[in-house]
Design a protein around this motif. Structure first.
Motif, PDB file in Angstrom:
ATOM      1  N   TYR A  95       0.867  -1.171   0.000  1.00 45.05           N
ATOM      2  CA  TYR A  95       0.000   0.000   0.000  1.00 45.05           C
ATOM      3  C   TYR A  95       0.902   1.219   0.000  1.00 45.05           C
ATOM      4  CZ  TYR A  95      -2.917  -3.755   1.535  1.00 45.05           C
ATOM      5  OH  TYR A  95      -3.553  -4.964   1.618  1.00 45.05           O
ATOM      6  N   ALA A  96       0.631   2.140  -0.919  1.00 44.22           N
ATOM      7  CA  ALA A  96       1.511   3.285  -1.085  1.00 44.22           C
ATOM      8  C   ALA A  96       1.670   4.019   0.239  1.00 44.22           C
ATOM      9  CB  ALA A  96       0.944   4.219  -2.143  1.00 44.22           C
ATOM     10  N   ALA A  97       2.906   4.088   0.723  1.00 47.73           N
ATOM     11  CA  ALA A  97       3.188   4.732   1.998  1.00 47.73           C
ATOM     12  C   ALA A  97       3.617   6.170   1.758  1.00 47.73           C
ATOM     13  CB  ALA A  97       4.254   3.955   2.761  1.00 47.73           C
ATOM     14  N   VAL A  98       2.680   6.983   1.272  1.00 47.19           N
ATOM     15  CA  VAL A  98       2.959   8.402   1.093  1.00 47.19           C
ATOM     16  C   VAL A  98       1.874   9.179   1.827  1.00 47.19           C
ATOM     17  CG1 VAL A  98       4.115   8.142  -1.117  1.00 47.19           C
ATOM     18  CG2 VAL A  98       1.645   8.457  -1.073  1.00 47.19           C
ATOM     19  N   ASP A  99       2.154  10.439   2.097  1.00 48.87           N
ATOM     20  CA  ASP A  99       1.180  11.285   2.769  1.00 48.87           C
ATOM     21  C   ASP A  99       0.134  11.714   1.745  1.00 48.87           C
ATOM     22  OD1 ASP A  99       1.378  13.581   5.391  1.00 48.87           O
ATOM     23  OD2 ASP A  99      -0.160  13.633   3.853  1.00 48.87           O
ATOM     24  N   VAL A 101      -2.368  13.749   1.979  1.00 52.25           N
ATOM     25  CA  VAL A 101      -2.803  15.142   1.992  1.00 52.25           C
ATOM     26  C   VAL A 101      -1.788  16.027   1.274  1.00 52.25           C
ATOM     27  CG1 VAL A 101      -3.510  17.072   3.430  1.00 52.25           C
ATOM     28  CG2 VAL A 101      -4.015  14.727   4.162  1.00 52.25           C
ATOM     29  N   LEU A 102      -0.516  15.762   1.514  1.00 49.10           N
ATOM     30  CA  LEU A 102       0.529  16.569   0.893  1.00 49.10           C
ATOM     31  C   LEU A 102       0.585  16.290  -0.603  1.00 49.10           C
ATOM     32  CD1 LEU A 102       3.524  16.248   3.396  1.00 49.10           C
ATOM     33  CD2 LEU A 102       1.722  17.966   3.332  1.00 49.10           C
ATOM     34  N   GLN A 106       5.689  17.921  -2.082  1.00 49.30           N
ATOM     35  CA  GLN A 106       5.853  18.089  -0.634  1.00 49.30           C
ATOM     36  C   GLN A 106       6.258  16.770   0.029  1.00 49.30           C
ATOM     37  OE1 GLN A 106       1.988  19.784   0.234  1.00 49.30           O
ATOM     38  NE2 GLN A 106       2.875  21.797   0.606  1.00 49.30           N
ATOM     39  N   LEU A 110       9.753  16.366   2.005  1.00 47.65           N
ATOM     40  CA  LEU A 110       9.717  15.961   3.417  1.00 47.65           C
ATOM     41  C   LEU A 110      10.609  14.735   3.653  1.00 47.65           C
ATOM     42  CD1 LEU A 110       8.547  16.081   6.320  1.00 47.65           C
ATOM     43  CD2 LEU A 110       6.668  14.657   5.511  1.00 47.65           C
ATOM     44  N   LEU A 114      13.908  14.497   5.977  1.00 48.04           N
ATOM     45  CA  LEU A 114      14.005  13.531   7.072  1.00 48.04           C
ATOM     46  C   LEU A 114      15.219  12.629   6.899  1.00 48.04           C
ATOM     47  CD1 LEU A 114      10.241  12.576   7.509  1.00 48.04           C
ATOM     48  CD2 LEU A 114      11.671  13.757   9.173  1.00 48.04           C
TER      49      LEU A 114
ATOM     50  N   ASP B   6      13.755  16.681  13.445  1.00 53.06           N
ATOM     51  CA  ASP B   6      12.729  15.834  12.840  1.00 53.06           C
ATOM     52  C   ASP B   6      11.341  16.197  13.339  1.00 53.06           C
ATOM     53  OD1 ASP B   6      14.723  14.610  11.486  1.00 53.06           O
ATOM     54  OD2 ASP B   6      14.771  12.799  12.718  1.00 53.06           O
ATOM     55  N   LEU B   9      10.299  19.184  11.438  1.00 55.36           N
ATOM     56  CA  LEU B   9       9.871  18.827  10.081  1.00 55.36           C
ATOM     57  C   LEU B   9       8.468  18.233  10.093  1.00 55.36           C
ATOM     58  CD1 LEU B   9      13.173  17.221   8.753  1.00 55.36           C
ATOM     59  CD2 LEU B   9      12.073  19.265   7.833  1.00 55.36           C
ATOM     60  N   MET B  10       8.204  17.401  11.091  1.00 55.14           N
ATOM     61  CA  MET B  10       6.893  16.756  11.161  1.00 55.14           C
ATOM     62  C   MET B  10       5.814  17.754  11.559  1.00 55.14           C
ATOM     63  SD  MET B  10       7.422  13.796  10.093  1.00 55.14           S
ATOM     64  CE  MET B  10       6.034  12.792  10.526  1.00 55.14           C
ATOM     65  N   ARG B  13       4.862  19.360   8.484  1.00 56.92           N
ATOM     66  CA  ARG B  13       3.949  18.502   7.717  1.00 56.92           C
ATOM     67  C   ARG B  13       2.511  18.703   8.204  1.00 56.92           C
ATOM     68  NH1 ARG B  13       2.053  13.301   9.791  1.00 56.92           N
ATOM     69  NH2 ARG B  13       0.867  12.303   8.149  1.00 56.92           N
ATOM     70  N   ARG B  16       1.114  21.988   7.115  1.00 55.56           N
ATOM     71  CA  ARG B  16       0.784  21.975   5.679  1.00 55.56           C
ATOM     72  C   ARG B  16      -0.554  21.271   5.445  1.00 55.56           C
ATOM     73  NH1 ARG B  16       6.339  21.392   5.311  1.00 55.56           N
ATOM     74  NH2 ARG B  16       7.228  23.306   4.499  1.00 55.56           N
ATOM     75  N   HIS B  17      -0.821  20.244   6.258  1.00 54.56           N
ATOM     76  CA  HIS B  17      -2.130  19.586   6.164  1.00 54.56           C
ATOM     77  C   HIS B  17      -3.245  20.603   6.375  1.00 54.56           C
ATOM     78  CE1 HIS B  17      -1.110  15.072   6.913  1.00 54.56           C
ATOM     79  NE2 HIS B  17      -0.382  15.608   5.969  1.00 54.56           N
ATOM     80  N   ARG B  20      -3.780  22.843   3.541  1.00 55.74           N
ATOM     81  CA  ARG B  20      -4.423  22.158   2.422  1.00 55.74           C
ATOM     82  C   ARG B  20      -5.895  21.849   2.698  1.00 55.74           C
ATOM     83  NH1 ARG B  20      -2.297  20.054  -2.130  1.00 55.74           N
ATOM     84  NH2 ARG B  20      -0.230  20.874  -2.535  1.00 55.74           N
ATOM     85  N   ARG B  85      -2.587   5.434   8.958  1.00 53.79           N
ATOM     86  CA  ARG B  85      -2.187   5.728   7.584  1.00 53.79           C
ATOM     87  C   ARG B  85      -0.980   4.899   7.187  1.00 53.79           C
ATOM     88  NH1 ARG B  85      -2.945  12.158   8.116  1.00 53.79           N
ATOM     89  NH2 ARG B  85      -4.905  12.375   7.000  1.00 53.79           N
ATOM     90  N   GLY B  86      -0.934   4.550   5.887  1.00 55.33           N
ATOM     91  CA  GLY B  86       0.182   3.769   5.378  1.00 55.33           C
ATOM     92  C   GLY B  86       1.511   4.485   5.505  1.00 55.33           C
ATOM     93  N   VAL B  87       1.450   5.822   5.532  1.00 58.67           N
ATOM     94  CA  VAL B  87       2.696   6.587   5.524  1.00 58.67           C
ATOM     95  C   VAL B  87       3.501   6.369   6.806  1.00 58.67           C
ATOM     96  CG1 VAL B  87       1.731   8.709   6.488  1.00 58.67           C
ATOM     97  CG2 VAL B  87       3.665   8.833   4.923  1.00 58.67           C
ATOM     98  N   PHE B  91       7.599   6.382   7.651  1.00 60.96           N
ATOM     99  CA  PHE B  91       8.280   7.110   8.724  1.00 60.96           C
ATOM    100  C   PHE B  91       9.076   6.141   9.591  1.00 60.96           C
ATOM    101  CE2 PHE B  91       4.653  10.326   8.339  1.00 60.96           C
ATOM    102  CZ  PHE B  91       5.418  11.175   7.561  1.00 60.96           C
TER     103      PHE B  91
END
Lengths: 332, 260
Positions: A95-99, A101-102, A106, A110, A114, B6, B9-10, B13, B16-17, B20, B85-87, B91
């Motif tokens: 599953y695509a592990a990207v944000d 919303v961004l 971005q 990010l 990091l 870090d 930076l987070m 993020r 920025r949410h 948006r 979330r998958g993200v 991280f």
């Protein structure tokens, strides 16, 4: 299938798993999982759902603790030096592990920051990757609005912000259309040409065949067969011819004809009035079989020539069906 | 050092949410405005404080603290959403500080808290509340409120990780937060409660901040003589620090165990 540890240096071995064990409650996910991936090669880990592929990847990428065994990635011990491992790897999961919303840009900036890229270098790298993966036109849109293929490409790009020494791809093309899949395969080939080691899990024989130098077949949490794609295909057998006859009484005759012409072991399913056998020259065999059956006055209802399914590959390699719950008596 | 970078930076993020999805900003202001209007204006006009001052001036510092408390619901659900979330897998597979996802949330929520604080002060002034001990004391009071909020943010982070379902979190927060405000000096003096309840209310971390802030703003207080009431300023600093010292490491530990 014990892994020989002696004489193996970090320069030549990118991934090493030695007797990995992982349990979730009563379920054994990995049961002595062994794997050696030489640096600069592509290793395909092939297996059905639930075989333990994803568990192995999550352990090797430091996302999951394991109960027993040893794991080293890029020369670092996964259990004791996870942060060193993380510096050396990239991971693109199922599953695509990207944000979501961004925007694509971005996201890449990010992940670059990091990974300790200075702000300007992170922006420059993001632009490079957006161009390379054809995402420049959508760079400033929310990743959540991307198509499945675009999201996977962004996910892969995110793994490459700092070029990893070892790239883990967990079923990277599951659910992708053929065009996106081909695009992803091309990207992976380019990476390998640049010297990246790739560990790829897949459910598709064809994908392993296309990309991998060596393939490991995983079943019930351990590697049950290993070799080059050609070696495995030779063991699995090539295409198969399958015939369905109209009358049940004709099944034995059809089986005999098929056996005589192919010279291979014929599988018979009397209930479905179906006979099938592996073939090498499929058109010649098909022509000969149909003529012989017609001469014998046997009415054929359906004919097909197909590649072996993963299920059949499993039957041949492991001696049991892929989805079987009955693991008893399986000789490994 | 990396933990700070870090986390920064987070936090970026998370901000920025918000940029948006600007509709979220409306939510930032709705709770403070509603609380001040409902509690300050409706209740505040109908009751009188024994002795001196208006009930509204007595009540508003409590309303400020309540707003800080209820903010932890937003923190908890944001963390629960993030954890699903998958993200998060990405991280966790990056060589970044383990605490960054959580401290980034705490940082972004501090920015949010500042906006809420400004809204509270403006709304408070509109309904007739005033600070009466000068700007420095007023700023000190605001700092105490934000300190409490930061500590509660970490409680929210921990809660969001313990109940990793964004829908459930909202339901869990209210039954936890409501008794905390009722069993404090926000609405009535602990001395007016049954003795054991009054003791609980007096020692309530919220009571410490409320009492200290009332004092610094120069608003009427409950004038109690218990130990915690006499050392309100000390407790208003010590309680949040203690809360943070427990909640923050627990949250980071919990986060590391995610997906095991």
């Amino acid at each position: 299938m014990a892994v020989t540890l002696g004489g193996m240096t970090d320069e030549t071995t990118a991934v090493l798993a030695d007797g990995l064990r992982k349990r979730y409650g009563p379920t054994t996910a990995l049961d002595g999982f062994d794997l050696v991936v030489p640096a600069g090669t592509v290793c395909g880990v092939l297996g059905p759902n639930g075989a333990g592929k994803t568990t192995a990847v999550r352990i090797l990428t430091t996302l999951l603790r394991f109960d027993g065994g040893r794991a080293r990635v890029a020369g670092h011990d996964v259990a004791t030096r996870p942060q060193r491992v993380r510096e050396a790897i990239g991971l693109t999961g199922q599953y695509a592990a990207v944000d979501e919303v961004l925007s694509g840009r971005q996201n890449l900036v990010l992940f670059g920051r990091l990974r300790r890229l200075p702000a300007r270098a992170a922006r420059r790298r993001a632009d490079e990757l957006l161009d390379r993966f054809g995402l420049a036109p959508v760079a400033d849109r929310s990743a959540g609005t991307y198509s499945g293929g675009m999201r996977r490409r962004l996910d892969l790009a995110a793994s490459l912000v700092v070029p990893p020494r070892v790239l883990f791809l967990d079923e990277p093309t599951t659910g992708l259309d053929p065009r996106s899949r081909n695009g992803l395969w091309t990207a992976v080939r380019d990476l390998v040409a640049d010297g990246t080691t790739v560990l790829l899990t897949t459910q598709y024989l064809q994908e392993a065949d296309q990309l991998a130098d060596r393939v490991c077949v995983v079943d019930a949490g351990r590697v049950v067969a290993e070799g080059t794609p050609d070696q495995l295909k030779a063991r699995i057998g090539a295409d198969r011819v399958e015939l369905v006859v109209r009358r049940s009484a004709d099944v034995p005759v059809a089986a005999a004809v098929l056996e005589r012409i192919t010279g291979a072991a014929v599988r018979v399913d009397g209930e479905l009035r179906r006979v099938q056998a592996p073939v090498t020259d499929r058109i010649a065999v098909l022509t000969a079989v149909l003529r012989a059956l017609s001469d014998a006055g046997i009415a054929v209802e359906d004919v097909l020539v197909r590649r072996p399914t993963l299920d059949e590959a499993f039957l041949l390699l492991t001696g049991h069906r892929a989805e079987s719950d009955d693991r008893a008596g399986v000789a490994v | 050092m990396t933990a700070l970078t870090d986390g920064w930076l987070m936090a970026g993020r998370n901000l920025r949410h918000v940029v948006r999805s600007p509709e979220e900003i409306v939510l930032y202001f709705s709770l403070p405005i509603m609380f001040v209007l409902v509690f300050g204006y409706v209740f505040g006009s109908g009751m009188a404080v024994p002795g001196h001052g208006s009930y509204r001036e007595f009540l508003l510092p409590g309303v400020f603290v309540m707003t800080m408390l209820y903010g932890l619901g937003a923190t908890a659900s944001a963390i629960a959403v993030d954890a699903g979330r998958g993200v998060v897998d990405r991280f966790r597979s990056l060589p970044m500080a383990r605490s960054a996802l959580l401290s980034g949330r705490a940082g972004a929520d501090l920015v949010r808290a500042c906006l809420e604080m400004a809204t509270l002060v403006v709304c408070g002034l509109l309904v007739g509340w005033r600070w009466r001990e000068g700007v420095v004391a007023a700023l000190a009071a605001v700092a105490l409120l934000l300190l409490l909020r930061v500590a509660l943010t970490w409680v929210g982070v921990l809660l969001g990780l313990l109940v990793p379902n964004p829908d459930t979190v909202g339901v869990v927060v209210f039954p936890l937060a409501f008794p905390l405000t009722a069993l404090s000096n926000v609405f009535v003096a602990p001395e007016l409660m049954p003795e054991w309840l009054g003791a609980v209310a007096a020692w309530n971390p919220l009571s410490a901040t409320v009492a200290a802030v009332r004092d610094l703003f120069g608003n009427p207080g409950v004038g109690a003589d218990s130990w915690p009431a006499r050392h309100a300023l000390l407790l208003a600093i010590a309680w949040p620090l203690a809360l943070m010292a427990v909640a923050a490491p627990a949250a980071v530990r919990r986060y590391q165990r995610l997906g095991r």
